[in-house]
Design an enzyme around this catalytic site. Structure first.
Site, PDB file in Angstrom:
ATOM      1  CB  SER A  50       0.016  -3.999  -5.888  1.00  0.00           C
ATOM      2  OG  SER A  50      -1.081  -3.946  -6.774  1.00  0.00           O
ATOM      3  CE1 TYR A  64      -2.679   0.165  -2.949  1.00  0.00           C
ATOM      4  CE2 TYR A  64      -2.669  -0.469  -5.264  1.00  0.00           C
ATOM      5  CZ  TYR A  64      -2.701  -0.815  -3.924  1.00  0.00           C
ATOM      6  OH  TYR A  64      -2.750  -2.143  -3.554  1.00  0.00           O
TER       7      TYR A  64
HETATM    8  P1  NDP Z   1      -7.933  -5.513   3.455  1.00  0.00           P
HETATM    9  O1  NDP Z   1      -8.552  -4.157   3.494  1.00  0.00           O
HETATM   10  O2  NDP Z   1      -8.827  -6.694   3.614  1.00  0.00           O
HETATM   11  O3  NDP Z   1      -6.767  -5.622   4.545  1.00  0.00           O
HETATM   12  C1  NDP Z   1      -5.925  -4.539   4.834  1.00  0.00           C
HETATM   13  C2  NDP Z   1      -5.244  -4.822   6.158  1.00  0.00           C
HETATM   14  O4  NDP Z   1      -4.300  -3.781   6.422  1.00  0.00           O
HETATM   15  C3  NDP Z   1      -6.217  -4.847   7.307  1.00  0.00           C
HETATM   16  O5  NDP Z   1      -5.880  -5.920   8.168  1.00  0.00           O
HETATM   17  C4  NDP Z   1      -5.991  -3.529   8.011  1.00  0.00           C
HETATM   18  O6  NDP Z   1      -6.210  -3.673   9.413  1.00  0.00           O
HETATM   19  C5  NDP Z   1      -4.515  -3.320   7.741  1.00  0.00           C
HETATM   20  N1  NDP Z   1      -4.116  -1.935   7.897  1.00  0.00           N
HETATM   21  C6  NDP Z   1      -4.498  -0.868   7.163  1.00  0.00           C
HETATM   22  N2  NDP Z   1      -3.925   0.248   7.646  1.00  0.00           N
HETATM   23  C7  NDP Z   1      -3.163  -0.139   8.710  1.00  0.00           C
HETATM   24  C8  NDP Z   1      -2.344   0.552   9.632  1.00  0.00           C
HETATM   25  N3  NDP Z   1      -2.184   1.887   9.582  1.00  0.00           N
HETATM   26  N4  NDP Z   1      -1.698  -0.163  10.583  1.00  0.00           N
HETATM   27  C9  NDP Z   1      -1.862  -1.494  10.663  1.00  0.00           C
HETATM   28  N5  NDP Z   1      -2.626  -2.199   9.822  1.00  0.00           N
HETATM   29  C10 NDP Z   1      -3.278  -1.524   8.869  1.00  0.00           C
HETATM   30  O7  NDP Z   1      -7.169  -5.554   2.066  1.00  0.00           O
HETATM   31  P2  NDP Z   1      -6.082  -6.558   1.423  1.00  0.00           P
HETATM   32  O8  NDP Z   1      -5.961  -7.800   2.178  1.00  0.00           O
HETATM   33  O9  NDP Z   1      -6.412  -6.599  -0.012  1.00  0.00           O
HETATM   34  O10 NDP Z   1      -4.774  -5.664   1.576  1.00  0.00           O
HETATM   35  C11 NDP Z   1      -3.542  -6.164   2.070  1.00  0.00           C
HETATM   36  C12 NDP Z   1      -2.431  -5.639   1.198  1.00  0.00           C
HETATM   37  O11 NDP Z   1      -2.568  -6.204  -0.092  1.00  0.00           O
HETATM   38  C13 NDP Z   1      -2.412  -4.127   1.001  1.00  0.00           C
HETATM   39  O12 NDP Z   1      -1.075  -3.660   1.108  1.00  0.00           O
HETATM   40  C14 NDP Z   1      -2.913  -3.959  -0.425  1.00  0.00           C
HETATM   41  O13 NDP Z   1      -2.432  -2.790  -1.023  1.00  0.00           O
HETATM   42  C15 NDP Z   1      -2.345  -5.206  -1.062  1.00  0.00           C
HETATM   43  N6  NDP Z   1      -2.939  -5.620  -2.322  1.00  0.00           N
HETATM   44  C16 NDP Z   1      -4.267  -5.984  -2.396  1.00  0.00           C
HETATM   45  C17 NDP Z   1      -4.809  -6.391  -3.609  1.00  0.00           C
HETATM   46  C18 NDP Z   1      -6.239  -6.771  -3.745  1.00  0.00           C
HETATM   47  O14 NDP Z   1      -6.751  -6.855  -4.877  1.00  0.00           O
HETATM   48  N7  NDP Z   1      -6.956  -7.040  -2.672  1.00  0.00           N
HETATM   49  C19 NDP Z   1      -3.997  -6.434  -4.830  1.00  0.00           C
HETATM   50  C20 NDP Z   1      -2.626  -6.058  -4.634  1.00  0.00           C
HETATM   51  C21 NDP Z   1      -2.121  -5.679  -3.431  1.00  0.00           C
HETATM   52  P3  NDP Z   1      -6.830  -2.597  10.403  1.00  0.00           P
HETATM   53  O15 NDP Z   1      -7.766  -1.738   9.621  1.00  0.00           O
HETATM   54  O16 NDP Z   1      -7.508  -3.464  11.432  1.00  0.00           O
HETATM   55  O17 NDP Z   1      -5.664  -1.850  10.957  1.00  0.00           O
END
Ligand code: NDP
Length: 241
Positions: free
Chosen positions: A134, A147
């Protein structure tokens, strides 16, 4: 034999992970989609996709899903260790259970994901490991304390792995997005932090579409195997910090 190799994505049920699964699928790859909400991934109905309910805290579940998809489609040539959550908060008020959750999913979950494919890639002398960090893995924010810790962790792991795997011809890409339009804010339980984040985001004119981040990951993957995009940093133009 599939014309394009298998790729694997964690956190493929929404946001950047889902957008990346869609992009690689559109480019002709069979995709292993892993997340807890399996119905959402199945509803996408991507051709030749394998959707498995996987919690990245469960090493054996990731290993089993990868083994199952590889038996169907051959070795995974790319894995995107993306699953994560952002429990942003005022640290003095935050329940330490939220620290555990972020460390277990964002940090240890990335290690579990990488481990599932790394040795195979080394043996084949090819492959691409994409690790989600990130902008909060490059700089710190006062209400992102743990985080940021998890994202500095994945950043450091990616840099170290890049050096370790270079001699094995395996590429490591780290992704460091700023504000991207996803469901990530659903993980913020502290109302003041959420309000402050939303106000900053509005000042930036909103987040970038997840499909743009996915497009950069696909473009990095499609570079020749001897060419490495080490880091992808994508932010809204107006995001200055
Ligand atoms: P979303 O909340 O849309 O997606 C998060 C994804 O992670 C979901 O598919 C969720 O699936 C999955 N997830 C969460 N916990 C678990 C777990 N224990 N096991 C398996 N899957 C898991 O957010 P983003 O797409 O934004 O997030 C994706 C990544 O991007 C993260 O690591 C976030 O920190 C990073 N990020 C996001 C930014 C932003 O501004 N959006 C900026 C910088 C980094 P499910 O709940 O179905 O398991």
């Amino acid at each position: 034999m599939d014309p394009k190799p298998l790729v694997a994505v964690t956190g493929a049920s929404s946001g950047i992970g889902l957008a990346t699964a869609r992009a690689f699928s559109a480019a002709g790859h069979p995709v292993l989609m892993m997340a807890r909400r399996v119905a959402r991934m199945e509803a996408e109905a991507l051709p030749r996709s394998v959707c498995r309910a996987v919690d990245v805290r469960d090493r054996e579940a990731i290993n089993a899903a990868v083994a199952e998809a590889e038996a169907l489609h051959g070795p995974a040539d790319m894995i995107f260790a993306n699953a994560g959550l952002a429990r942003l908060a005022d640290i003095s008020r935050q329940d330490p259970a939220e620290w555990d959750e972020m460390i277990d999913i964002n940090a240890k979950g990335v290690m579990n994901t990488v481990k599932a494919v790394m040795n195979g890639m080394m043996a084949r002398r090819r492959g691409t490991i994409v690790i989600m960090s990130s902008i909060a893995g490059r700089k710190v924010y006062p209400d992102h304390t743990v985080y940021c810790g998890t994202k500095f962790f994945t950043h450091a792991v990616a840099e170290s792995l890049r050096g370790y795997l270079a001699g094995h011809d395996v590429r490591v890409v780290v992704v460091s997005p700023g504000v991207i339009e996803t469901e990530v804010l659903s993980g913020v339980t502290d109302p003041d932090t959420l309000a402050a984040y939303r106000a900053n985001k509005a000042k930036m004119g909103g987040g970038i579409g997840a499909e743009h981040c996915a497009g950069l990951i696909l473009a990095a993957y499609q570079m020749p195997q001897n060419a490495l995009v080490q880091e992808i940093v994508l932010t809204p133009t107006r995001q200055t910090y």
